[in-house]
Design a protein around this motif. Structure first.
Motif, PDB file in Angstrom:
ATOM      1  N   LEU A 117    -114.147 -33.077  29.344  1.00 53.43           N
ATOM      2  CA  LEU A 117    -113.325 -32.631  28.216  1.00 53.43           C
ATOM      3  C   LEU A 117    -111.842 -32.783  28.533  1.00 53.43           C
ATOM      4  CD1 LEU A 117    -115.290 -29.406  27.223  1.00 53.43           C
ATOM      5  CD2 LEU A 117    -114.943 -31.403  25.751  1.00 53.43           C
ATOM      6  N   ASN A 118    -111.460 -32.431  29.751  1.00 49.48           N
ATOM      7  CA  ASN A 118    -110.052 -32.538  30.122  1.00 49.48           C
ATOM      8  C   ASN A 118    -109.607 -33.994  30.210  1.00 49.48           C
ATOM      9  OD1 ASN A 118    -107.683 -31.004  30.738  1.00 49.48           O
ATOM     10  ND2 ASN A 118    -107.833 -31.744  32.846  1.00 49.48           N
ATOM     11  N   ASP A 119    -110.481 -34.868  30.705  1.00 51.58           N
ATOM     12  CA  ASP A 119    -110.159 -36.299  30.751  1.00 51.58           C
ATOM     13  C   ASP A 119    -109.958 -36.854  29.344  1.00 51.58           C
ATOM     14  OD1 ASP A 119    -110.314 -36.265  33.494  1.00 51.58           O
ATOM     15  OD2 ASP A 119    -112.331 -37.151  33.593  1.00 51.58           O
ATOM     16  N   GLU A 120    -110.816 -36.430  28.411  1.00 56.34           N
ATOM     17  CA  GLU A 120    -110.664 -36.877  27.020  1.00 56.34           C
ATOM     18  C   GLU A 120    -109.375 -36.330  26.417  1.00 56.34           C
ATOM     19  OE1 GLU A 120    -114.023 -36.730  24.286  1.00 56.34           O
ATOM     20  OE2 GLU A 120    -115.321 -36.305  26.010  1.00 56.34           O
ATOM     21  N   MET A 121    -109.046 -35.098  26.760  1.00 53.65           N
ATOM     22  CA  MET A 121    -107.830 -34.491  26.242  1.00 53.65           C
ATOM     23  C   MET A 121    -106.596 -35.253  26.722  1.00 53.65           C
ATOM     24  SD  MET A 121    -106.674 -30.507  26.591  1.00 53.65           S
ATOM     25  CE  MET A 121    -104.972 -30.016  26.256  1.00 53.65           C
ATOM     26  N   ALA A 122    -106.649 -35.752  27.961  1.00 52.09           N
ATOM     27  CA  ALA A 122    -105.513 -36.493  28.518  1.00 52.09           C
ATOM     28  C   ALA A 122    -105.204 -37.753  27.727  1.00 52.09           C
ATOM     29  CB  ALA A 122    -105.794 -36.842  29.976  1.00 52.09           C
ATOM     30  N   SER A 123    -106.220 -38.314  27.083  1.00 53.44           N
ATOM     31  CA  SER A 123    -106.024 -39.542  26.309  1.00 53.44           C
ATOM     32  C   SER A 123    -106.230 -39.321  24.811  1.00 53.44           C
ATOM     33  CB  SER A 123    -106.974 -40.634  26.808  1.00 53.44           C
ATOM     34  OG  SER A 123    -108.325 -40.208  26.742  1.00 53.44           O
ATOM     35  N   ALA A 124    -106.151 -38.076  24.364  1.00 53.29           N
ATOM     36  CA  ALA A 124    -106.347 -37.770  22.941  1.00 53.29           C
ATOM     37  C   ALA A 124    -105.320 -38.514  22.090  1.00 53.29           C
ATOM     38  CB  ALA A 124    -106.232 -36.268  22.709  1.00 53.29           C
ATOM     39  N   PRO A 125    -105.746 -39.106  20.965  1.00 54.61           N
ATOM     40  CA  PRO A 125    -104.836 -39.922  20.153  1.00 54.61           C
ATOM     41  C   PRO A 125    -103.844 -39.123  19.314  1.00 54.61           C
ATOM     42  CG  PRO A 125    -107.004 -39.822  19.130  1.00 54.61           C
ATOM     43  CD  PRO A 125    -107.131 -39.145  20.466  1.00 54.61           C
ATOM     44  N   ASN A 126    -104.123 -37.832  19.106  1.00 56.68           N
ATOM     45  CA  ASN A 126    -103.224 -37.032  18.271  1.00 56.68           C
ATOM     46  C   ASN A 126    -103.386 -35.546  18.598  1.00 56.68           C
ATOM     47  OD1 ASN A 126    -105.594 -36.119  16.731  1.00 56.68           O
ATOM     48  ND2 ASN A 126    -105.529 -38.172  15.805  1.00 56.68           N
ATOM     49  N   ARG A 135    -109.824 -26.566  22.736  1.00 60.76           N
ATOM     50  CA  ARG A 135    -110.661 -25.456  22.281  1.00 60.76           C
ATOM     51  C   ARG A 135    -112.036 -25.523  22.927  1.00 60.76           C
ATOM     52  NH1 ARG A 135    -114.131 -23.766  18.118  1.00 60.76           N
ATOM     53  NH2 ARG A 135    -114.562 -25.922  17.526  1.00 60.76           N
ATOM     54  N   GLN A 136    -112.625 -26.731  22.980  1.00 60.31           N
ATOM     55  CA  GLN A 136    -113.934 -26.897  23.603  1.00 60.31           C
ATOM     56  C   GLN A 136    -113.878 -26.613  25.103  1.00 60.31           C
ATOM     57  OE1 GLN A 136    -116.875 -27.339  22.253  1.00 60.31           O
ATOM     58  NE2 GLN A 136    -116.007 -27.370  20.189  1.00 60.31           N
ATOM     59  N   PHE A 137    -112.782 -26.973  25.739  1.00 58.32           N
ATOM     60  CA  PHE A 137    -112.615 -26.691  27.177  1.00 58.32           C
ATOM     61  C   PHE A 137    -112.679 -25.186  27.426  1.00 58.32           C
ATOM     62  CE2 PHE A 137    -110.120 -25.571  30.885  1.00 58.32           C
ATOM     63  CZ  PHE A 137    -110.486 -26.518  31.840  1.00 58.32           C
ATOM     64  N   HIS A 138    -111.919 -24.422  26.646  1.00 59.63           N
ATOM     65  CA  HIS A 138    -111.871 -22.975  26.863  1.00 59.63           C
ATOM     66  C   HIS A 138    -113.191 -22.314  26.495  1.00 59.63           C
ATOM     67  CE1 HIS A 138    -107.644 -22.187  28.055  1.00 59.63           C
ATOM     68  NE2 HIS A 138    -107.454 -23.376  27.505  1.00 59.63           N
ATOM     69  N   VAL A 173     -94.982 -32.651  25.558  1.00 62.79           N
ATOM     70  CA  VAL A 173     -94.834 -32.249  26.965  1.00 62.79           C
ATOM     71  C   VAL A 173     -95.831 -31.143  27.292  1.00 62.79           C
ATOM     72  CG1 VAL A 173     -93.292 -31.182  28.658  1.00 62.79           C
ATOM     73  CG2 VAL A 173     -92.411 -32.930  27.095  1.00 62.79           C
ATOM     74  N   ARG A 174     -96.031 -30.225  26.346  1.00 58.79           N
ATOM     75  CA  ARG A 174     -96.966 -29.124  26.586  1.00 58.79           C
ATOM     76  C   ARG A 174     -98.396 -29.637  26.732  1.00 58.79           C
ATOM     77  NH1 ARG A 174     -98.475 -25.706  29.482  1.00 58.79           N
ATOM     78  NH2 ARG A 174    -100.246 -24.490  28.761  1.00 58.79           N
ATOM     79  N   ALA A 175     -98.749 -30.634  25.942  1.00 59.06           N
ATOM     80  CA  ALA A 175    -100.094 -31.200  26.037  1.00 59.06           C
ATOM     81  C   ALA A 175    -100.331 -31.787  27.416  1.00 59.06           C
ATOM     82  CB  ALA A 175    -100.289 -32.261  24.958  1.00 59.06           C
ATOM     83  N   THR A 176     -99.337 -32.492  27.947  1.00 56.31           N
ATOM     84  CA  THR A 176     -99.450 -33.082  29.286  1.00 56.31           C
ATOM     85  C   THR A 176     -99.549 -32.000  30.350  1.00 56.31           C
ATOM     86  OG1 THR A 176     -98.184 -35.024  28.580  1.00 56.31           O
ATOM     87  CG2 THR A 176     -98.349 -34.631  30.952  1.00 56.31           C
ATOM     88  N   GLU A 177     -98.728 -30.966  30.195  1.00 55.86           N
ATOM     89  CA  GLU A 177     -98.762 -29.854  31.150  1.00 55.86           C
ATOM     90  C   GLU A 177    -100.114 -29.152  31.132  1.00 55.86           C
ATOM     91  OE1 GLU A 177     -94.015 -28.567  30.907  1.00 55.86           O
ATOM     92  OE2 GLU A 177     -95.544 -27.480  29.765  1.00 55.86           O
ATOM     93  N   ALA A 178    -100.667 -28.971  29.930  1.00 57.89           N
ATOM     94  CA  ALA A 178    -101.942 -28.268  29.801  1.00 57.89           C
ATOM     95  C   ALA A 178    -103.056 -29.011  30.531  1.00 57.89           C
ATOM     96  CB  ALA A 178    -102.303 -28.088  28.328  1.00 57.89           C
ATOM     97  N   VAL A 179    -103.059 -30.332  30.448  1.00 53.84           N
ATOM     98  CA  VAL A 179    -104.074 -31.129  31.149  1.00 53.84           C
ATOM     99  C   VAL A 179    -103.968 -30.902  32.655  1.00 53.84           C
ATOM    100  CG1 VAL A 179    -104.773 -33.481  31.746  1.00 53.84           C
ATOM    101  CG2 VAL A 179    -104.319 -32.883  29.359  1.00 53.84           C
ATOM    102  N   ALA A 180    -102.740 -30.898  33.177  1.00 56.42           N
ATOM    103  CA  ALA A 180    -102.535 -30.672  34.617  1.00 56.42           C
ATOM    104  C   ALA A 180    -102.969 -29.263  35.015  1.00 56.42           C
ATOM    105  CB  ALA A 180    -101.067 -30.895  34.970  1.00 56.42           C
ATOM    106  N   GLU A 181    -102.697 -28.291  34.158  1.00 54.23           N
ATOM    107  CA  GLU A 181    -103.102 -26.910  34.439  1.00 54.23           C
ATOM    108  C   GLU A 181    -104.623 -26.774  34.414  1.00 54.23           C
ATOM    109  OE1 GLU A 181     -98.961 -25.476  32.346  1.00 54.23           O
ATOM    110  OE2 GLU A 181    -100.871 -24.968  31.386  1.00 54.23           O
ATOM    111  N   HIS A 182    -105.261 -27.478  33.487  1.00 48.00           N
ATOM    112  CA  HIS A 182    -106.730 -27.490  33.458  1.00 48.00           C
ATOM    113  C   HIS A 182    -107.294 -28.063  34.760  1.00 48.00           C
ATOM    114  CE1 HIS A 182    -107.111 -27.562  28.754  1.00 48.00           C
ATOM    115  NE2 HIS A 182    -106.722 -26.391  29.224  1.00 48.00           N
TER     116      HIS A 182
END
Length: 226
Positions: A117-126, A135-138, A173-182
């Motif tokens: 899920l986190n890998d997919e989030m890293a490349s999410a198109p929008n 949401r699915q990760f949490h 920037v927050r989206a990128t940070e969230a992936v790293a935090e995950h």
């Protein structure tokens, strides 16, 4: 007739549909805090009678998302600064606990799902796709904690958080940070290190909290900030 559509006065399925649609509008920021909910307008929009709309609004009131204001009627609840602080404090406590429990109880399959899920989030198109994956990760992590009472508590808290509007992931920037935090959370889970998993989750929630507060301060200015 076996496949007949439910009648228009059957407010059960229709009130559920109206409830979900209003929740979606709150989440998306279409209905902002302080917005009035007019039964007639909502019924026309959803193509249903006012009865299921009224029932949906009662449910939203029970959830704490809608309040009745004299001479104004049903209104999306407005959270003050202290309530936002308290909500995120409790989110850090509850989801931090979930991470600690998941470090002990999560299966390897669940950990693999979190990674995927986190890998997919890293490349999410929008933003919408990133939000859903987040949401699915949490939810997956919460399920991995294997504590039904914790699940109920987090779900109740998440409903109230909807009032705050669009996801903080709207900031790139927050989206990128969230992936790293995950990734830090997942690493602690794979190490079966409960205290570190809890710390990583708390760090993640606190980062989201800071972004949310910036957005709320922006809303208080003449131009909206979210």
């Amino acid at each position: 007739m076996a496949n007949a559509e439910p009648p228009m006065d059957d407010d059960g399925p229709q009130s559920n549909g109206a409830y979900r649609q209003i929740l979606a509008d709150i989440r998306a920021g279409v209905l902002l805090p302080g917005a009035r909910l007019r039964e007639t307008e909502l019924a026309d929009r959803f193509g249903i009678s006012r009865t299921p709309v009224r029932e949906a609004m009662r449910q939203l009131e029970a959830d704490g998302l809608v309040v009745h204001i004299p001479r104004q009627g049903a209104t999306i609840r407005v959270l003050d600064y202290s309530e936002v602080m308290e909500l995120y404090e409790m989110r850090a406590v509850l989801e931090g606990t979930a991470a600690r429990l998941a470090a002990r109880a999560a299966s390897d399959m669940e950990l693999d799902e979190l990674t995927a899920l986190n890998d997919e989030m890293a490349s999410a198109p929008n933003t919408a796709a990133a939000y859903e994956l987040n949401r699915q990760f949490h939810l997956t992590l919460l399920d991995a904690a294997k504590n039904r009472y914790l699940v109920k508590s987090v779900n109740a808290l998440q409903k109230t958080l909807l009032i705050l509007g669009p996801t903080t992931l709207i900031e790139p920037v927050r989206a990128t940070e969230a992936v790293a935090e995950h990734m830090a959370i997942i690493a602690a889970l794979r190490d079966r290190d409960g205290p570190q998993a809890e710390t990583a989750m708390r760090t993640h929630i606190e980062a989201a909290h800071r972004v949310r507060l910036r957005a709320l301060r922006g809303r208080e200015r003449p131009t909206e900030g979210i």
